[in-house]
Scaffold this motif. Sequence first.
Motif, PDB file in Angstrom:
ATOM      1  N   ILE A 215       0.844  -1.187   0.000  1.00  0.00           N
ATOM      2  CA  ILE A 215       0.000   0.000   0.000  1.00  0.00           C
ATOM      3  C   ILE A 215       0.880   1.238   0.000  1.00  0.00           C
ATOM      4  CG2 ILE A 215      -1.763   1.272   1.299  1.00  0.00           C
ATOM      5  CD1 ILE A 215      -2.703  -1.441   2.395  1.00  0.00           C
TER       6      ILE A 215
ATOM      7  N   SER B  12      -0.553   4.619  -0.689  1.00  0.00           N
ATOM      8  CA  SER B  12      -1.305   5.783  -0.204  1.00  0.00           C
ATOM      9  C   SER B  12      -2.697   5.334   0.237  1.00  0.00           C
ATOM     10  CB  SER B  12      -1.401   6.875  -1.273  1.00  0.00           C
ATOM     11  OG  SER B  12      -2.121   6.405  -2.394  1.00  0.00           O
ATOM     12  N   ILE B  13      -3.314   6.132   1.085  1.00  0.00           N
ATOM     13  CA  ILE B  13      -4.596   5.788   1.685  1.00  0.00           C
ATOM     14  C   ILE B  13      -5.531   6.983   1.583  1.00  0.00           C
ATOM     15  CG2 ILE B  13      -5.775   5.228   3.860  1.00  0.00           C
ATOM     16  CD1 ILE B  13      -3.250   3.715   4.692  1.00  0.00           C
ATOM     17  N   GLU B  14      -6.795   6.689   1.291  1.00  0.00           N
ATOM     18  CA  GLU B  14      -7.832   7.722   1.255  1.00  0.00           C
ATOM     19  C   GLU B  14      -8.922   7.361   2.270  1.00  0.00           C
ATOM     20  OE1 GLU B  14     -11.345   9.296  -1.768  1.00  0.00           O
ATOM     21  OE2 GLU B  14      -9.471   8.498  -2.610  1.00  0.00           O
TER      22      GLU B  14
ATOM     23  N   LEU C 298      -4.723   2.898  10.863  1.00  0.00           N
ATOM     24  CA  LEU C 298      -4.855   1.647  10.124  1.00  0.00           C
ATOM     25  C   LEU C 298      -3.717   0.710  10.477  1.00  0.00           C
ATOM     26  CD1 LEU C 298      -6.345   3.802   8.014  1.00  0.00           C
ATOM     27  CD2 LEU C 298      -6.381   1.736   6.621  1.00  0.00           C
TER      28      LEU C 298
ATOM     29  N   GLU D  81      -0.026   9.690   2.502  1.00  0.00           N
ATOM     30  CA  GLU D  81       1.033   8.999   1.756  1.00  0.00           C
ATOM     31  C   GLU D  81       2.333   8.993   2.550  1.00  0.00           C
ATOM     32  OE1 GLU D  81       3.178   9.008  -2.679  1.00  0.00           O
ATOM     33  OE2 GLU D  81       1.606  10.476  -2.181  1.00  0.00           O
TER      34      GLU D  81
ATOM     35  N   LEU E  87       2.548   6.957   5.969  1.00  0.00           N
ATOM     36  CA  LEU E  87       2.537   5.493   6.059  1.00  0.00           C
ATOM     37  C   LEU E  87       3.844   4.966   6.631  1.00  0.00           C
ATOM     38  CD1 LEU E  87       0.030   6.013   4.341  1.00  0.00           C
ATOM     39  CD2 LEU E  87       0.649   4.032   2.972  1.00  0.00           C
TER      40      LEU E  87
ATOM     41  N   VAL F 124      -6.300  -5.440   6.154  1.00  0.00           N
ATOM     42  CA  VAL F 124      -6.155  -4.127   6.780  1.00  0.00           C
ATOM     43  C   VAL F 124      -7.260  -3.953   7.813  1.00  0.00           C
ATOM     44  CG1 VAL F 124      -6.422  -1.642   6.385  1.00  0.00           C
ATOM     45  CG2 VAL F 124      -4.961  -2.990   4.879  1.00  0.00           C
TER      46      VAL F 124
ATOM     47  N   LEU G 173      -9.197  -0.974   9.884  1.00  0.00           N
ATOM     48  CA  LEU G 173      -9.465   0.448  10.063  1.00  0.00           C
ATOM     49  C   LEU G 173     -10.039   0.651  11.459  1.00  0.00           C
ATOM     50  CD1 LEU G 173      -9.887   3.416   9.114  1.00  0.00           C
ATOM     51  CD2 LEU G 173     -12.111   2.670   8.205  1.00  0.00           C
TER      52      LEU G 173
ATOM     53  N   LEU H 196     -13.191   4.115   2.036  1.00  0.00           N
ATOM     54  CA  LEU H 196     -11.802   3.802   2.367  1.00  0.00           C
ATOM     55  C   LEU H 196     -11.167   3.249   1.109  1.00  0.00           C
ATOM     56  CD1 LEU H 196      -9.390   3.320   4.318  1.00  0.00           C
ATOM     57  CD2 LEU H 196     -10.357   1.042   4.743  1.00  0.00           C
ATOM     58  N   ARG H 197     -10.107   3.909   0.635  1.00  0.00           N
ATOM     59  CA  ARG H 197      -9.417   3.445  -0.573  1.00  0.00           C
ATOM     60  C   ARG H 197      -7.944   3.266  -0.259  1.00  0.00           C
ATOM     61  NH1 ARG H 197     -13.355   7.081  -2.897  1.00  0.00           N
ATOM     62  NH2 ARG H 197     -14.746   5.918  -4.288  1.00  0.00           N
ATOM     63  N   LEU H 198      -7.397   2.117  -0.712  1.00  0.00           N
ATOM     64  CA  LEU H 198      -6.008   1.756  -0.452  1.00  0.00           C
ATOM     65  C   LEU H 198      -5.297   1.637  -1.796  1.00  0.00           C
ATOM     66  CD1 LEU H 198      -6.776  -1.004   2.214  1.00  0.00           C
ATOM     67  CD2 LEU H 198      -6.271   1.408   2.636  1.00  0.00           C
TER      68      LEU H 198
END
Length: 277
Positions: free
Chosen positions: A168, A170-172, A188, A229, A232, A241, A243, A254-256
Amino acid sequence: MAERRAPGPVAEEPDFLQFNDLACESVGGKVVFASDEWFAPAANLLKREPPQFIASAFTEFGKWMDGWETRRKRTPGHDWCIVQLGVPGLIHGVDVDTSFFTGNHSPYVSVQAGCLNQPPDFTLEGDRTGMAASDSQLAAVAKADQRGILQVPGWEWAVFRLGHPGEIRSIEVDTRHFKGNFPDCCRLEARSLSPEEEAACFRTGWNSGKWQLLLPPQKLRPHHRHLFESELTLSRPVSHVRLIISPDGGVSRLRLWGRATPIAAAPANQQRAASKL
């Protein structure tokens, strides 16, 4: 849409209901202070008529409710209000009605009372929906709070199996449309599990094994798309994952984002038998 039917009457009503409602707005009762009134104002507490529910009624702050509804608490303590009785008297009982508050009701309440030599020199006027007490207002009524303060309750979490194991990048975390009920913060965790290990975790309620920190705790904002980003802390492939939000609230998406890890056998999500996480 049809209105939701009001709850039926209780089997036995307490004897104190034969007395007068000293706080009712029709006899001059009023709310002179409330710590928060984001979803619905505290003045609704003193209405004479029974509460109602209108399924199609919304305000810019969320669902319209015929009662007092505050935002989820983000600081130590609890929400509270001060009611000035319309008629001073001896209180024999208290009626706390949570009609139509089914998933957002207060888990408990406490009521204190006093007899003031002089009435408060402050009051709240007009529609208070979407508002909260200012620091100066809180300071002005701090002497009225005579109870101990309780800490905010804990956290909620959910586990996700990735569609494909990978690293992973970046995370949204998107809280759009959650304005008064967004989580205060999130973090996370991640790990790599085989199908057999996943099944074992499911049997133990996900209390076995060790999770590694992927995203340290991050403060969240209402109605906002959060992108992470550089924050992390894990740079190896993972398959699951978790959350974690605190204390509770709503997350829209949630976007990975990352790089899928090549595997020699069939894709992991095809190897596993269907299971509930």
